[in-house]
Design a protein around this motif. Structure first.
Motif, mmCIF file in Angstrom:
data_model
loop_
_atom_site.group_PDB
_atom_site.id
_atom_site.type_symbol
_atom_site.label_atom_id
_atom_site.label_comp_id
_atom_site.label_asym_id
_atom_site.label_seq_id
_atom_site.Cartn_x
_atom_site.Cartn_y
_atom_site.Cartn_z
ATOM 1 N N LEU A 18 -6.246 -1.606 -14.019
ATOM 2 C CA LEU A 18 -7.023 -0.650 -12.960
ATOM 3 C C LEU A 18 -6.445 0.632 -12.680
ATOM 4 N N PHE A 19 -4.855 0.140 -12.413
ATOM 5 C CA PHE A 19 -4.092 1.667 -12.249
ATOM 6 C C PHE A 19 -4.178 2.389 -13.086
ATOM 7 N N LEU A 20 -4.083 2.344 -14.555
ATOM 8 C CA LEU A 20 -4.252 3.012 -15.573
ATOM 9 C C LEU A 20 -5.487 3.749 -15.822
ATOM 10 N N ALA A 21 -6.631 3.083 -15.074
ATOM 11 C CA ALA A 21 -7.754 3.626 -15.265
ATOM 12 C C ALA A 21 -7.880 4.606 -14.126
ATOM 13 N N ILE A 22 -7.330 4.584 -13.059
ATOM 14 C CA ILE A 22 -7.151 5.411 -12.221
ATOM 15 C C ILE A 22 -6.543 6.912 -12.830
ATOM 16 N N GLY A 23 -5.460 6.703 -13.443
ATOM 17 C CA GLY A 23 -4.874 7.946 -14.010
ATOM 18 C C GLY A 23 -5.943 8.579 -15.086
ATOM 19 N N VAL A 24 -6.536 7.884 -15.830
ATOM 20 C CA VAL A 24 -7.504 8.204 -16.791
ATOM 21 C C VAL A 24 -8.727 8.986 -16.259
ATOM 22 N N ALA A 25 -9.090 8.289 -15.153
ATOM 23 C CA ALA A 25 -10.252 9.046 -14.312
ATOM 24 C C ALA A 25 -9.909 10.210 -13.850
ATOM 25 N N GLN A 26 -8.862 10.471 -13.458
ATOM 26 C CA GLN A 26 -8.465 11.741 -13.083
ATOM 27 C C GLN A 26 -8.473 13.174 -13.911
ATOM 28 N N PRO A 82 0.889 -1.273 0.170
ATOM 29 C CA PRO A 82 0.073 -0.029 0.069
ATOM 30 C C PRO A 82 0.976 1.371 -0.076
ATOM 31 N N LEU A 83 2.077 1.417 0.718
ATOM 32 C CA LEU A 83 2.673 2.402 0.704
ATOM 33 C C LEU A 83 3.392 2.866 -0.728
ATOM 34 N N THR A 84 3.821 1.808 -1.314
ATOM 35 C CA THR A 84 4.616 1.729 -2.636
ATOM 36 C C THR A 84 3.412 2.206 -3.715
ATOM 37 N N TYR A 85 2.508 1.390 -3.819
ATOM 38 C CA TYR A 85 1.440 1.678 -4.935
ATOM 39 C C TYR A 85 0.696 2.960 -4.828
ATOM 40 N N ALA A 86 0.767 3.720 -3.584
ATOM 41 C CA ALA A 86 0.101 4.762 -3.356
ATOM 42 C C ALA A 86 1.108 6.054 -3.799
ATOM 43 N N SER A 87 2.355 5.542 -3.650
ATOM 44 C CA SER A 87 3.373 6.706 -4.002
ATOM 45 C C SER A 87 3.929 7.034 -5.090
ATOM 46 N N ALA A 88 3.981 5.825 -5.822
ATOM 47 C CA ALA A 88 4.667 5.910 -7.038
ATOM 48 C C ALA A 88 3.585 6.284 -8.221
ATOM 49 N N SER A 89 4.333 6.677 -9.278
ATOM 50 C CA SER A 89 3.384 7.337 -10.508
ATOM 51 C C SER A 89 2.624 6.157 -11.024
ATOM 52 N N ILE A 90 1.515 6.698 -11.575
ATOM 53 C CA ILE A 90 0.578 5.700 -12.193
ATOM 54 C C ILE A 90 1.124 4.595 -13.007
ATOM 55 N N PRO A 91 2.011 4.679 -14.025
ATOM 56 C CA PRO A 91 2.442 3.700 -14.702
ATOM 57 C C PRO A 91 3.363 2.622 -13.865
ATOM 58 N N VAL A 92 3.973 3.207 -12.993
ATOM 59 C CA VAL A 92 5.033 2.483 -12.155
ATOM 60 C C VAL A 92 4.144 1.713 -11.521
ATOM 61 N N ALA A 93 3.086 2.233 -10.511
ATOM 62 C CA ALA A 93 2.119 1.410 -9.908
ATOM 63 C C ALA A 93 1.670 0.305 -10.720
ATOM 64 N N ALA A 94 1.436 0.637 -11.783
ATOM 65 C CA ALA A 94 0.730 -0.304 -12.723
ATOM 66 C C ALA A 94 1.394 -1.559 -13.163
ATOM 67 N N VAL A 95 3.084 -1.369 -13.297
ATOM 68 C CA VAL A 95 3.963 -2.536 -13.736
ATOM 69 C C VAL A 95 4.164 -3.283 -12.376
ATOM 70 N N LEU A 96 4.187 -2.484 -11.050
ATOM 71 C CA LEU A 96 4.599 -3.264 -9.885
ATOM 72 C C LEU A 96 3.502 -3.987 -9.660
ATOM 73 N N SER A 97 2.245 -3.550 -9.475
ATOM 74 C CA SER A 97 1.320 -4.423 -9.107
ATOM 75 C C SER A 97 0.994 -5.348 -10.113
ATOM 76 N N GLY A 98 1.001 -5.233 -11.296
ATOM 77 C CA GLY A 98 0.738 -6.332 -12.198
ATOM 78 C C GLY A 98 1.729 -7.296 -12.676
ATOM 79 N N ALA A 99 3.101 -6.740 -12.972
ATOM 80 C CA ALA A 99 4.351 -7.616 -13.467
ATOM 81 C C ALA A 99 5.204 -7.897 -12.454
ATOM 82 N N THR A 100 5.704 -6.966 -11.786
ATOM 83 C CA THR A 100 6.965 -7.375 -11.008
ATOM 84 C C THR A 100 6.648 -8.058 -9.909
#
Length: 544
Positions: free
Chosen positions: A335-343, A223-241
């Motif tokens: 869904l992380f990309l969706a957050i960025g688009v929704a904003q 939660p600390l990492t995904y909330a602080s990283a930029s949208i594309p970074v949070a997307a690849v961290l949560s999805g791929a890495t």
């Protein structure tokens, strides 16, 4: 070399060559576009290389062994799609930035490690790429230099190093147990099941990979990492890495031999994480943090599937778990990309984000006809038909509740800013991923699970997929009518509460030290000694 072997080598060679170009280039414009192109060979490998394709690299490259199997192919293909999409999103987001060269460098390094863990077949190579994907991601987390990002990065790298330390111990034990000095993962796994070193090796493997996938109580970095990283970074961290931990469990657990004790332990840890992630997630209001706790929950479910497969010796478990993880890569990253688009979405066009987001999000609960529905159907076999299967259904209801809460918070997060060309392009990227999330699991299910997808459309299967969703909707309605009933738990929960406890303990210690210093004065100490003496004399006479 065959086409498959060329593609397998190119999967790692192209990102590495691109990384060298980024290091030597002073132009931001010439490097950012490479973020997209570098992931294409990995996608082509997943599509066109045959399973079983193996390449042994030269001794100058540590004689690393690259190999493609079904779980690796599924995760590599999904990760490549996400890296391509998020790379394009990152290029649009960072357009016009000066002196941005460090970002492409760490992006490409993390990408290389992410692809490497899916296709490497020896202990040395796996540890090398696992370390690369873990440590390179730190620089992406702290990219903007803000205090929350630095704090999240510090927590993240601490857990990453702890994970690598446990895995190093596990790999040493595996190497010792393996005959003929082989460093191939398959030989190590075959030897460890009958080795006297099995239990300590299994403990270190579960700890090392459990930290990576965020099993409770090692989840706090998410939660600390995904909330602080930029949208594309949070997307690849949560999805791929994070799938480096999933492929690690798939590769290193000996599924060919039933191990009930370790299997049940991993299953228990998985379900604790699955329910804990939901319980804390529904107290959050930041859509990013909610998705982070959803990842804790979903990674817990995957761990439970792997644990049941390990306990029973179910041979289909690696493929089923990888299939579900493939869905998670695309759905969570999307869904992380969706957050960025929704904003950047205005009120009258919000449905273009919220409607596909709802389809993707409710897939985590197994909503019928979604990609998540067929992904959950795929893991039925390892989970069985008993109490564990019922826990999985309850988990689906809980995930539905959490995703409805996410959608409500996502709608509230939209902005009233003017829609730009960049925002329109990002919307296209998000919608492309949303389509892939729904379509790909249905298309790939027959080939991966070796069964017809029509079975998932039977009345019995549809009803079993529907009732947990209905319960989740009901719970969401109940909580919506009782605002304020849930406690406010800070993101990072355990580690934040520990920080508060440490601050409180420090304050109490300082106060105690001041009191002790005060009591050292003779007049006070003498008076207290007199009181204690009189009390002892009084108790003596009462006792008589």
């Amino acid at each position: 070399m065959t086409l498959g072997e060329v593609l397998l080598v190119a999967t790692l060679a192209v990102p590495l060559v691109t990384l060298v170009l980024a290091l030597s280039s002073g132009s931001h414009r010439r490097t950012t576009i490479l973020l997209v192109l570098a992931a294409i060979p990995a996608l082509l490998t997943a599509l066109f290389a045959e399973s079983g394709t193996t390449v042994v690299l030269p001794q100058a490259l540590l004689s690393l062994v690259l190999s493609l199997d079904l779980p690796g192919r599924l995760l590599l293909g999904a990760a490549a799609l996400l890296w391509i999409a998020t790379g394009a999103y990152a290029v649009l987001s960072r357009r016009g930035r000066e002196n941005d060269n460090p970002f492409p460098i760490w992006w490409l390094a993390t990408m290389t490690g992410s692809f490497g863990v899916f296709i490497v077949a020896d202990l040395v190579g796996f540890y090398l790429f696992f370390t690369l994907v873990s440590l390179s991601a730190y620089w992406l987390v702290v990219d903007d230099g803000a205090p929350p990002a630095k704090r999240a990065g510090a927590v993240y790298v601490s857990f990453a190093l702890l994970s690598e330390a446990f895995l190093l111990l596990a790999f040493v034990l595996l190497a010792v147990a393996t005959r003929n000095d082989s460093f191939l993962i398959r030989d190590a796994v075959a030897a460890i099941s009958t080795s006297p070193l099995r239990d300590p090796a299994m403990a270190f493997l579960v700890l090392g990979f459990g930290i990576k996938i965020g099993l409770v109580p090692f989840h706090v970095w998410m939660p600390l990492t995904y909330a602080s990283a930029s949208i594309p970074v949070a997307a690849v961290l949560s999805g791929a890495t994070v799938k480096a931990g999933v492929i690690g469990l798939i590769r290193f657990l000996p599924f060919g031999v039933p191990l009930p004790g370790w299997g049940e332990t991993l299953t228990a840890l998985g379900f604790v994480s699955a329910f804990y992630g939901v319980l804390i997630g529904i107290t959050q209001t930041n859509p990013r943090t909610i998705l982070a706790y959803s990842s804790v929950s979903q990674m817990g479910l995957i761990a439970a599937v792997l644990g049941m497969g390990l306990a029973t010796g179910n041979s289909i478990t690696p493929a089923a778990a990888a299939f579900y993880a493939m869905f998670h890569i695309l759905a969570k990253g999307g869904l992380f990309l969706a957050i960025g688009v929704a904003q950047k979405t205005r009120h009258r066009t919000e449905w273009t984000v919220l409607l596909p987001a709802a389809v993707v999000a409710l897939g985590f609960g197994g909503f019928p006809m979604t990609g998540g529905a067929i992904a959950k159907y795929a893991i039925k076999s390892p989970l069985g038909d008993g109490g564990v299967a019922m826990l999985a259904m309850v988990s689906a209801a809980a995930s539905t509740l959490l995703m409805l809460h996410f959608l409500r918070c996502l709608r509230a997060s939209r902005s009233h800013e003017t829609r730009t060309t960049s925002a329109a392009e990002k919307s296209f990227i998000w919608l492309a991923i949303a389509v892939a999330v729904v379509a790909l699991p249905w298309v790939l299910y027959p080939a991966v699970i070796q069964a017809s997808a029509h079975d998932a459309l039977s009345f019995d299967a549809l009803w079993k997929a529907t009732w947990p969703v209905l319960i989740g909707v009901l719970l969401f309605g109940v909580l919506g009518r009782a605002p304020g009933i849930l406690p406010m738990i800070p993101p990072g929960d355990i580690i934040v509460l520990q920080s508060w406890a440490w601050s409180g303990a420090k304050a109490l210690g300082d106060a105690t030290e001041r009191i002790d210093e005060y009591l050292r004065r003779w007049s006070i100490a003498g008076s207290l000694l007199l009181v204690v003496t009189l009390a002892l004399i009084g108790s003596f006479y009462v006792g008589r």
